[in-house]
Motif scaffolding. Sequence first.
Motif, PDB file in Angstrom:
ATOM      1  N   THR A 190      10.759  -6.647   9.845  1.00  0.00           N
ATOM      2  CA  THR A 190      11.616  -7.609   9.148  1.00  0.00           C
ATOM      3  C   THR A 190      11.025  -8.020   7.810  1.00  0.00           C
ATOM      4  OG1 THR A 190      10.563  -9.515  10.192  1.00  0.00           O
ATOM      5  CG2 THR A 190      12.452  -8.523  11.341  1.00  0.00           C
ATOM      6  N   GLY A 191       9.833  -7.506   7.503  1.00  0.00           N
ATOM      7  CA  GLY A 191       9.222  -7.809   6.212  1.00  0.00           C
ATOM      8  C   GLY A 191       8.473  -9.113   6.180  1.00  0.00           C
ATOM      9  N   ASP A 229      -2.259  -3.937   1.040  1.00  0.00           N
ATOM     10  CA  ASP A 229      -1.131  -4.685   1.606  1.00  0.00           C
ATOM     11  C   ASP A 229      -0.971  -4.361   3.089  1.00  0.00           C
ATOM     12  OD1 ASP A 229       1.223  -5.995   2.140  1.00  0.00           O
ATOM     13  OD2 ASP A 229       2.464  -4.762   0.820  1.00  0.00           O
ATOM     14  N   TRP A 244       6.409  -6.753  10.831  1.00  0.00           N
ATOM     15  CA  TRP A 244       6.555  -5.764   9.764  1.00  0.00           C
ATOM     16  C   TRP A 244       7.991  -5.296   9.534  1.00  0.00           C
ATOM     17  CZ3 TRP A 244       1.993  -5.196  12.834  1.00  0.00           C
ATOM     18  CH2 TRP A 244       0.822  -5.453  12.106  1.00  0.00           C
ATOM     19  N   SER A 300      -2.904   0.233  -1.669  1.00  0.00           N
ATOM     20  CA  SER A 300      -1.961  -0.887  -1.677  1.00  0.00           C
ATOM     21  C   SER A 300      -2.618  -2.249  -1.508  1.00  0.00           C
ATOM     22  CB  SER A 300      -0.928  -0.699  -0.564  1.00  0.00           C
ATOM     23  OG  SER A 300      -1.542  -0.841   0.710  1.00  0.00           O
ATOM     24  N   CYS A 348       0.564  -0.704   6.194  1.00  0.00           N
ATOM     25  CA  CYS A 348      -0.152  -0.184   7.372  1.00  0.00           C
ATOM     26  C   CYS A 348       0.719  -0.157   8.622  1.00  0.00           C
ATOM     27  CB  CYS A 348      -1.406  -1.020   7.618  1.00  0.00           C
ATOM     28  SG  CYS A 348      -2.618  -0.944   6.280  1.00  0.00           S
ATOM     29  N   ASP A 349       2.014  -0.077   8.452  1.00  0.00           N
ATOM     30  CA  ASP A 349       2.918  -0.045   9.597  1.00  0.00           C
ATOM     31  C   ASP A 349       2.991   1.358  10.179  1.00  0.00           C
ATOM     32  OD1 ASP A 349       4.850  -0.336  11.477  1.00  0.00           O
ATOM     33  OD2 ASP A 349       6.480  -0.795  10.091  1.00  0.00           O
ATOM     34  N   GLN A 374      -3.815   2.645  12.192  1.00  0.00           N
ATOM     35  CA  GLN A 374      -3.636   1.350  11.551  1.00  0.00           C
ATOM     36  C   GLN A 374      -4.986   0.702  11.251  1.00  0.00           C
ATOM     37  OE1 GLN A 374      -2.085  -2.325  13.552  1.00  0.00           O
ATOM     38  NE2 GLN A 374      -0.379  -2.033  12.128  1.00  0.00           N
ATOM     39  N   ASN A 414       5.366 -11.502   6.620  1.00  0.00           N
ATOM     40  CA  ASN A 414       3.917 -11.379   6.667  1.00  0.00           C
ATOM     41  C   ASN A 414       3.446 -11.739   8.073  1.00  0.00           C
ATOM     42  OD1 ASN A 414       1.096 -11.789   6.490  1.00  0.00           O
ATOM     43  ND2 ASN A 414       1.270 -12.374   4.337  1.00  0.00           N
ATOM     44  N   PRO A 415       2.752 -10.820   8.781  1.00  0.00           N
ATOM     45  CA  PRO A 415       2.343 -11.131  10.140  1.00  0.00           C
ATOM     46  C   PRO A 415       1.435 -12.340  10.250  1.00  0.00           C
ATOM     47  CG  PRO A 415       1.216  -9.174   9.319  1.00  0.00           C
ATOM     48  CD  PRO A 415       2.301  -9.505   8.333  1.00  0.00           C
ATOM     49  N   ASN A 460       1.598  -4.648   4.888  1.00  0.00           N
ATOM     50  CA  ASN A 460       2.870  -3.984   5.153  1.00  0.00           C
ATOM     51  C   ASN A 460       2.783  -2.468   4.980  1.00  0.00           C
ATOM     52  OD1 ASN A 460       4.554  -6.355   5.667  1.00  0.00           O
ATOM     53  ND2 ASN A 460       4.181  -6.850   3.525  1.00  0.00           N
TER      54      ASN A 460
END
Length: 296
Positions: A51-52, A284, A49, A282, A288-289, A212, A54-55, A286
């Motif tokens: 670094t952006g 998304d 997350w 969202s 949920c960080d 999360q 996608n996990p 991301n």
Amino acid sequence: MRWKGRRGSSNVEDRRSMGGRPRMRVGGRQVRGGGLGLTGLLIIVGIAWLTGINPLTLLGQLDGGGGYDTQSYQTQAPRSAADQETAQFVSVVLADTENTWGQIFENGGATYPEPTLVLFSGSVSSACGYASAATGPFYCGADSKLYIDLSFYQELANQLNAPGDFAQAYVLAHEVGHHIQNVLGVLPEFQKARRTLSKAEGNALSVRVELQADCYAGIWAHYAARQKGFVEEGDIDEALNAASRIGDDTLQRQAQGYVVPESFNHGTSAQRASWFKKGFQSGDLNACDTFSAASL
């Protein structure tokens, strides 16, 4: 929810007629985690997350569904029409989470390993130990299974004042959220980190993973609401109400008349509703960080 007539999941074990030895609350269940600057956990969430990235791109080599028991077990005793309908309902909700997360994983270049839902009555044996119905719904990371005594839904409606089918769906989607965390490696890292923490630190860490999981439940609701004729007006409000009704502060205030914030391990009512809403709005991962969030 207009759920009748929709596909039910084949990943259901019905153990309600098997019984089990009543024991204390499961101690080893992998259902919580989070991050407060711990090196091991931040390696996972930092790559995914911070670094952006996608996990799910980290999961491209995963096998889909390998090792999971997808047999549906038949009950031995007759069930009431209400019991049968509730069991079918959770099967349909589970199937929809499979559709949602299967597509999300596919978009990330991975295959979603579907969890199994175990229905039990009274008590149950899992790879995390024995649990009673008093434990409530839980996820065991050691066997990748969700466990629920369906009588919990009566408690949710009557004692916790959170009625409605979408409130019930939110509870299940939250446990599926823990499965996502297990697949991504968050829960194993939490289990490792928790052994070095004080009780208060461990509780604070657990809040972040629980929130999360609420956010991941919101992601499922986001995609469920986009389906024609599935989610009805008022359903999302039912989920938000359920999230707030099971906040640590609300439950403690009801039980003892006061709250002890350092003992919170799931999050406050406001936090739980807020993170569910973030996921819902969202859709998304991301969003949920919870791990790098300065405030929850």
